[in-house]
Design a protein around this motif. Structure first.
Motif, PDB file in Angstrom:
ATOM      1  N   SER A 450      -7.160  25.090  21.695  1.00  0.00           N
ATOM      2  CA  SER A 450      -7.785  24.768  20.411  1.00  0.00           C
ATOM      3  C   SER A 450      -9.284  24.638  20.585  1.00  0.00           C
ATOM      4  O   SER A 450      -9.782  24.274  21.657  1.00  0.00           O
ATOM      5  N   ILE A 456      -9.286  30.403  11.845  1.00  0.00           N
ATOM      6  CA  ILE A 456      -8.822  31.764  11.538  1.00  0.00           C
ATOM      7  C   ILE A 456      -8.461  31.836  10.067  1.00  0.00           C
ATOM      8  O   ILE A 456      -7.687  31.003   9.567  1.00  0.00           O
ATOM      9  N   ALA A 458      -6.705  32.713   6.609  1.00  0.00           N
ATOM     10  CA  ALA A 458      -5.267  32.841   6.327  1.00  0.00           C
ATOM     11  C   ALA A 458      -4.851  34.301   6.242  1.00  0.00           C
ATOM     12  O   ALA A 458      -3.756  34.676   6.693  1.00  0.00           O
ATOM     13  N   ASP A 460      -5.985  36.747   7.885  1.00  0.00           N
ATOM     14  CA  ASP A 460      -6.026  37.407   9.193  1.00  0.00           C
ATOM     15  C   ASP A 460      -4.879  36.988  10.099  1.00  0.00           C
ATOM     16  O   ASP A 460      -4.568  37.706  11.065  1.00  0.00           O
ATOM     17  N   ILE A 461      -4.259  35.842   9.831  1.00  0.00           N
ATOM     18  CA  ILE A 461      -3.231  35.306  10.738  1.00  0.00           C
ATOM     19  C   ILE A 461      -2.091  36.285  10.997  1.00  0.00           C
ATOM     20  O   ILE A 461      -1.670  36.461  12.152  1.00  0.00           O
ATOM     21  N   ILE A 464      -3.623  39.159  13.661  1.00  0.00           N
ATOM     22  CA  ILE A 464      -4.528  38.993  14.799  1.00  0.00           C
ATOM     23  C   ILE A 464      -3.902  39.427  16.123  1.00  0.00           C
ATOM     24  O   ILE A 464      -4.625  39.684  17.088  1.00  0.00           O
ATOM     25  N   TRP A 500       1.907  32.090  18.750  1.00  0.00           N
ATOM     26  CA  TRP A 500       1.685  31.925  17.316  1.00  0.00           C
ATOM     27  C   TRP A 500       0.379  31.199  17.066  1.00  0.00           C
ATOM     28  O   TRP A 500      -0.217  30.607  17.971  1.00  0.00           O
ATOM     29  N   VAL A 501      -0.065  31.231  15.802  1.00  0.00           N
ATOM     30  CA  VAL A 501      -1.241  30.496  15.347  1.00  0.00           C
ATOM     31  C   VAL A 501      -0.756  29.241  14.643  1.00  0.00           C
ATOM     32  O   VAL A 501       0.141  29.308  13.798  1.00  0.00           O
ATOM     33  N   ASP A 502      -1.334  28.109  15.010  1.00  0.00           N
ATOM     34  CA  ASP A 502      -0.992  26.842  14.355  1.00  0.00           C
ATOM     35  C   ASP A 502      -1.954  26.642  13.189  1.00  0.00           C
ATOM     36  O   ASP A 502      -3.126  26.302  13.397  1.00  0.00           O
ATOM     37  N   PRO A 503      -1.502  26.872  11.939  1.00  0.00           N
ATOM     38  CA  PRO A 503      -2.429  26.816  10.810  1.00  0.00           C
ATOM     39  C   PRO A 503      -2.690  25.390  10.326  1.00  0.00           C
ATOM     40  O   PRO A 503      -3.495  25.181   9.427  1.00  0.00           O
ATOM     41  N   ALA A 509      -9.695  26.695  15.426  1.00  0.00           N
ATOM     42  CA  ALA A 509      -8.518  27.540  15.641  1.00  0.00           C
ATOM     43  C   ALA A 509      -7.630  26.917  16.717  1.00  0.00           C
ATOM     44  O   ALA A 509      -8.133  26.290  17.657  1.00  0.00           O
ATOM     45  N   ILE A 511      -4.214  28.220  18.944  1.00  0.00           N
ATOM     46  CA  ILE A 511      -3.203  29.226  19.266  1.00  0.00           C
ATOM     47  C   ILE A 511      -2.307  28.674  20.361  1.00  0.00           C
ATOM     48  O   ILE A 511      -2.795  28.167  21.378  1.00  0.00           O
TER      49      ILE A 511
END
Length: 524
Positions: A450, A456, A458, A460-461, A464, A500-503, A509, A511
């Motif tokens: 992080s 990032i 939304a 683009d998630i 990416i 994964w991406v943690d939104p 950001a 990941i």
């Protein structure tokens, strides 16, 4: 009395004529023929043996014959020598001899039998055998009657066989059309659609019945002018001139207003009569979305790589040309700084080439993992110590619990994953803390990287981790070929994990990726 007998014979022949014209189910027809034959000759039992396309004889239908007799007969029929050139004088006498011999042996001479071939259009299709339950010889009249009857029965059997073959061919064609991945349309010379397979209907978001009966130009509508001649333009020029003339057109197929156009390639093939008249046109419609995406990906790849290669090459050439100037004596510090830039740009070129090679190996399924015991906290500390020396605007920290387990993985590949993620954080976050944290779960471990950057977007998630994808807002300000996250995802998935991406991480950001705690869990 004789007139009644002749009338019955006439009725039998009329009945088989009706069966020949009305009944096309082979088993039903054979049953009727056998019943009439037994009744007509006052028989007790009977059978019909047919000759298959492979030349093998089989008792296809029987009546009032013991099952044991038929089973005993089967291997003898299968061994009848096959002579496709002259079956009437070679195979049929052998069948007749065999049945009469078996009949005599089983009944001790108390049952007689007679058999005649079923010959239609000079082709032997089978043989009919009738048994009487008393030792009486079949008369010449019996044989003549059975001969007349057999001639008509043979034609009926051959018609039924041909109908069965046509039905089977139609079922095979229906199965082929229905299971084909490509869309298919069959339409007549007036362009009226006679058949639409399920794949084509799915492309149009309709049912096959909704498409059938429409005209070709009501279904095939182009959102913009296609590549190649359309069917209408080709026919205006005389197409098709030969039975093997094919027409190919490629473009965007227009569908309903709520559905985007579909990129397709259509191949038209004509079906002509013997008089060279157009009977049907068969259109094969292929969804070329993936081919279109591949072309776009290829263009993106060429654009990105040419740009990314040009910058370091230009820098290396510029510094080398400057240092080689003979009219200037450079200070040692300037020379050292210039050589450092050349080395850094050469390293960047090397990294880019290695990433491209890895991407090619992944596309070919050629990545091989060299597993060993890996302690992720120690690996992360090595990575942060190395990368920390390259930045003064960021602070790198590792946060792992003391009981973090050893896992079985490819240490070099995991170092590549974590280095890529940390390098991305440095690249996109202007400064602040970058944290590499680990969590231990029941069957897996989780590592998250992080930062405190802008995060990032939304939109683009979902993309990416795609090959060569770069966020439009960031691509103008940062260098890269869009391969780092693609390679990271591929390596993690090769280990049996996911990334994964943690939104919901708040600012910046975040990941994360997971890995199985043991190889046994991964394989399960």
């Amino acid at each position: 009395m004789l007139s009644d007998f002749r009338a019955r014979q006439r009725d039998y022949l009329l009945e088989i004529s009706r069966a020949m014209n009305q009944e096309l189910n082979l088993n039903t027809l054979l049953g009727r023929i056998l019943n009439i034959s037994i009744e007509m000759l006052a028989g007790h039992a009977g059978l019909i043996a047919l000759r298959s396309q492979e030349g093998v004889w089989r008792a296809t239908i029987s009546q009032n014959l013991p099952e044991a007799f038929l089973k005993y007969l089967e291997p003898y029929l299968a061994e009848i020598p096959v002579d496709p050139q002259d079956p009437e004088t070679t195979e049929l006498p052998e069948i007749s001899r065999l049945l009469q011999q078996l009949t005599f042996a089983v009944s001790m001479g108390l049952i007689s039998s007679v058999g005649l071939p079923l010959i239609a259009r000079q082709k032997v299709v089978g043989v009919i055998f009738i048994f009487r339950s008393y030792a009486a010889v079949f008369s010449a009249n019996d044989r003549s009657l059975l001969r007349s009857f057999a001639d008509q029965a043979a034609i009926a059997v051959q018609n039924a066989q041909l109908y069965t073959q046509v039905s089977q061919a139609k079922r095979r064609m229906d199965a082929l059309l229905d299971s084909a991945a490509d869309g298919m349309l069959i339409f007549d010379s007036a362009h009226k659609i006679e058949r639409c397979n399920p794949a084509m209907a799915r492309m149009l978001n309709l049912t096959p019945d909704q498409v059938a009966g429409k005209l070709h130009d009501e279904v095939i509508r182009w959102a913009r002018p296609p590549l190649g001649l359309t069917l209408e333009a080709a026919e205006a020029g005389g197409w098709p001139l030969t039975p093997h003339a094919q027409l190919y057109v490629e473009g965007d197929l227009q569908r309903s207003a709520a559905t985007p156009a579909l990129p397709v390639g259509i191949t038209y093939a004509p079906l002509l009569t013997q008089e060279n008249q157009l009977l049907n046109v068969i259109a094969t419609v292929r969804d070329i979305t993936r081919f279109r995406q591949a072309e776009e990906l290829k263009s993106t790849f060429i654009s990105i790589i040419s740009h990314e290669l040009k910058t370091p090459v230009a820098l290396i050439k510029g510094y080398v040309s400057t240092l080689r100037r003979e009219d200037v004596r450079w200070d040692r510090r300037i020379v050292a700084d210039s050589l450092q830039v050349i080395e850094e740009e050469a390293d960047r070129l090397t990294l880019m080439i290695e990433n491209l090679l890895d991407a090619s190996r992944l596309a070919a399924g050629g990545m091989v993992l060299k597993r060993s015991d890996v302690l992720l906290p120690e690996l992360c500390r090595r990575i942060t110590n190395r990368i920390q020396a390259q930045t003064t605007r960021h602070t790198l920290t590792c946060q792992f619990p003391d009981d973090f387990p050893v896992i079985l993985a490819d240490e070099t590949r995991l170092e590549q994953v974590i280095s890529n993620l940390v390098s991305n954080a440095i690249k996109y976050a202007p400064g602040g803390e970058i944290t590499i944290g680990g969590q231990v779960r029941q069957e897996q471990v989780v590592v998250c990287i992080s930062d405190q950057g802008p995060g990032i977007a939304a939109q683009d998630i979902p993309h990416i981790f795609d090959r060569f994808y770069r966020a439009p807002d960031m691509a103008r300000h940062t260098k890269g070929a869009g391969l780092g996250l693609f390679l990271a995802k591929s390596i993690v998935e090769a280990h049996g994990g996911r990334i994964w991406v943690d939104p919901e991480s708040g600012k910046g950001a975040r990941i994360c990726f997971s890995l199985p705690r043991s190889l046994e869990i991964e394989q399960a």
